[in-house]
Design an enzyme around this catalytic site. Structure first.
Site, PDB file in Angstrom:
ATOM      1  N   GLU A 111       5.409 -15.415   2.296  1.00 18.14           N
ATOM      2  CA  GLU A 111       4.265 -14.487   2.229  1.00 18.14           C
ATOM      3  C   GLU A 111       4.422 -13.497   1.090  1.00 18.14           C
ATOM      4  O   GLU A 111       4.516 -12.297   1.315  1.00 18.14           O
ATOM      5  CB  GLU A 111       4.188 -13.676   3.539  1.00 18.14           C
ATOM      6  N   TYR A 125       5.842   6.559  -3.229  1.00 15.24           N
ATOM      7  CA  TYR A 125       7.159   5.899  -3.200  1.00 15.24           C
ATOM      8  C   TYR A 125       8.049   6.319  -4.364  1.00 15.24           C
ATOM      9  O   TYR A 125       9.027   5.623  -4.654  1.00 15.24           O
ATOM     10  CB  TYR A 125       7.003   4.378  -3.314  1.00 15.24           C
ATOM     11  N   TYR A 171      -0.876  -3.217  -4.434  1.00 16.25           N
ATOM     12  CA  TYR A 171      -0.770  -1.902  -3.798  1.00 16.25           C
ATOM     13  C   TYR A 171      -1.333  -0.803  -4.712  1.00 16.25           C
ATOM     14  O   TYR A 171      -0.829   0.317  -4.739  1.00 16.25           O
ATOM     15  CB  TYR A 171       0.681  -1.613  -3.371  1.00 16.25           C
ATOM     16  N   GLY A 174       3.345 -10.994  -1.732  1.00 17.34           N
ATOM     17  CA  GLY A 174       2.171 -10.220  -2.117  1.00 17.34           C
ATOM     18  C   GLY A 174       2.376  -9.668  -3.513  1.00 17.34           C
ATOM     19  O   GLY A 174       1.757 -10.076  -4.482  1.00 17.34           O
ATOM     20  N   ARG A 175       3.346  -8.748  -3.596  1.00 17.09           N
ATOM     21  CA  ARG A 175       3.600  -8.036  -4.854  1.00 17.09           C
ATOM     22  C   ARG A 175       3.901  -8.992  -6.004  1.00 17.09           C
ATOM     23  O   ARG A 175       3.407  -8.812  -7.108  1.00 17.09           O
ATOM     24  CB  ARG A 175       4.796  -7.102  -4.642  1.00 17.09           C
ATOM     25  N   CYS A 179      -5.660  18.205  -7.448  1.00 16.94           N
ATOM     26  CA  CYS A 179      -5.026  19.495  -7.179  1.00 16.94           C
ATOM     27  C   CYS A 179      -3.820  19.351  -6.266  1.00 16.94           C
ATOM     28  O   CYS A 179      -3.821  19.826  -5.119  1.00 16.94           O
ATOM     29  CB  CYS A 179      -6.047  20.435  -6.568  1.00 16.94           C
ATOM     30  N   GLU A 180      -2.805  18.646  -6.716  1.00 18.90           N
ATOM     31  CA  GLU A 180      -1.542  18.475  -6.001  1.00 18.90           C
ATOM     32  C   GLU A 180      -0.472  18.270  -7.063  1.00 18.90           C
ATOM     33  O   GLU A 180      -0.692  17.488  -7.990  1.00 18.90           O
ATOM     34  CB  GLU A 180      -1.547  17.193  -5.153  1.00 18.90           C
TER      35      GLU A 180
END
Ligand SMILES: *Cc1c(COP(=O)(O)O)cnc(C)c1O
Length: 421
Positions: free
Chosen positions: A275, A318, A375, A277-278, A346-347
């Site tokens: 499986e 991450y 992702y 994905g990435r 604004c972070e």
């Protein structure tokens, strides 16, 4: 390898100039390469040659319908983790017998949906799930094919938020309890126990944890067979990492991974599922963004982009690294200088890179984030009321918008006003 290369100093996706797409759709946007998606799928498919197998693309990495259809037409199955993903896979033309249902929290409705629509197997993650699955299958008068996800307690040596195979993680049942749980499953009339599932984490850049896990699965297969279970299918999960940082890239190759599977599990005669994905979607995509301002700060400068953490959250979530490259190749001999690369949200967390060496850039220049195909778009949001950014698919010299940017009105009108206002 991917299909995003410079030609005469300008970055291309296959045979289309990135600047041409930017002019057509505006920035920021995601762009995916069909040739890269297919290349990565075939690398896995070929790596398992000689064993009966199905590559089930973990569609949570990138579930755009056009990406799914591209892979499904090449023969991929799908690994889904929600009713929404199941519906997306079916809408992309994937038949039920090529869909595997994973995930720790399948609801009754999701189970019913998959049993009625057709499913290759459920990867069951707990005893309560087993009981519900058995009950729903009996209500519908069908038998649900299952594997049980076992947690082999190996350290995947990856980021804590994407490690799933240690005993403290929420996934699967401890391998030490497998015999007991398989005996319970075998006694349930609504279930057909056909195999074992394992998935130890994501972005693994070393094959050793896979080897440890698969040796445990091989041993468990023999044990369960001796207990009388008909184990014919092994689902080995996804998780092979990609080289986010080109300069020190030495990731395991799918062919080495395939050889490892053959060596550890080939003698069992089971059908193999994986499986990924990435590794299929990650390097098949870029996020392209425009420089809004170059701001001089106290001792450091900032490249302020029109893309932000809501568009690509991996660095904030991450601490992920993405190569960020200019769309117009710098002239030879231009010295790069360290700069912080940030978005407008604004972070403080809306920082893509600190003190990254970049060639001098000015407002209006385009940059591309590499390895943004997995992702990326799927994790985006409209935080700060920034509309979702478009996705574009390239195939040779053609490109098409595969998800349009919503208008501001569409975004605002998704909210509804209660009568009392
Ligand atoms: C996330 C996930 C995958 C895919 O992981 P990648 O790192 O993207 O290859 C596969 N199987 C399961 C069960 C997952 O949760």
């Amino acid at each position: 390898m991917d299909h995003f290369l410079y030609r005469d100093g300008a970055l291309y996706a296959e045979d289309v100039a990135i600047s041409e797409i930017a002019a057509a759709v505006g920035t920021p946007f995601y762009v995916y390469s069909t040739a890269t998606l297919l290349r990565h799928f075939h690398l896995f498919d070929d790596a398992l040659d000689g064993m009966e197998h199905l590559v089930c693309y973990a569609m949570k990495a990138n579930s755009n319908q056009a990406v799914l259809q591209t892979l499904a037409q090449a023969g991929a199955g799908m690994d889904v983790v929600s009713g929404g993903e199941y519906r997306r896979a079916r809408a992309a033309g994937v038949p039920g017998e090529r869909i595997v249902f994973s995930g720790v929290g399948k609801t009754r409705d999701e189970i019913r949906l998959a049993l009625e629509g057709g499913i290759r197997q459920f990867n069951v993650e707990s005893e309560p799930e087993m009981a519900i699955l058995d009950a729903v299958a009996q209500e519908l008068g069908v038998v649900a094919p299952i594997t049980v996800r076992v947690n082999p307690d190996v350290d995947a040596k990856t980021h804590a938020k994407i490690a799933t195979g240690k005993s403290e993680n929420k996934f699967g049942i401890p391998i030490a309890r497998a015999r007991e749980v398989y005996a319970m499953a075998a006694a349930m009339p609504g279930l057909d126990v056909i195999g074992i599932d394992v998935h130890i984490g994501s972005q693994l850049t070393d094959l050793a944890p896979f080897e440890q896990a698969y040796l445990k699965v091989a041993e468990l297969t023999e044990t369960l067979r001796a207990d009388g279970h008909r184990i014919t299918r092994l689902d080995l999960g996804g998780g092979l990492g990609i080289p986010y940082e080109r300069s020190n890239a030495d990731p395991p190759l799918p062919s080495d991974y395939g050889a490892l599977v053959q060596r550890t599990l080939g003698h069992l005669g089971c059908e193999i599922e994986i499986e990924p994905g990435r590794l299929i979607a990650g390097n098949a995509g870029l996020m392209v963004s425009e420089v809004i301002y170059v701001k001089s700060g106290e001792g450091r400068d900032f490249l302020i982009l029109d893309g932000a953490m809501n568009d690509l959250i991996r660095p904030a979530m991450y601490e992920a690294y993405h190569d960020i490259i200019p769309v117009i190749e710098p002239a030879p001999g231009v010295a790069p200088e360290p700069i912080d690369i940030v978005g407008p949200v604004c972070e403080s967390g809306d920082t893509f890179a600190k003190q990254r060496n970049m060639p001098p850039l000015v407002a209006g220049d385009l940059v591309a984030f590499r390895s943004a195909g997995a992702y990326g778009a799927v994790m985006s949001s409209e935080y700060n009321s920034r509309p979702l950014i478009p996705e574009v698919l390239v195939k040779e010299d053609q490109f098409a918008v595969i998800r349009a940017r919503p208008t501001f009105d569409e975004m605002i009108n998704r909210d509804t006003i209660p009568e009392w206002l």
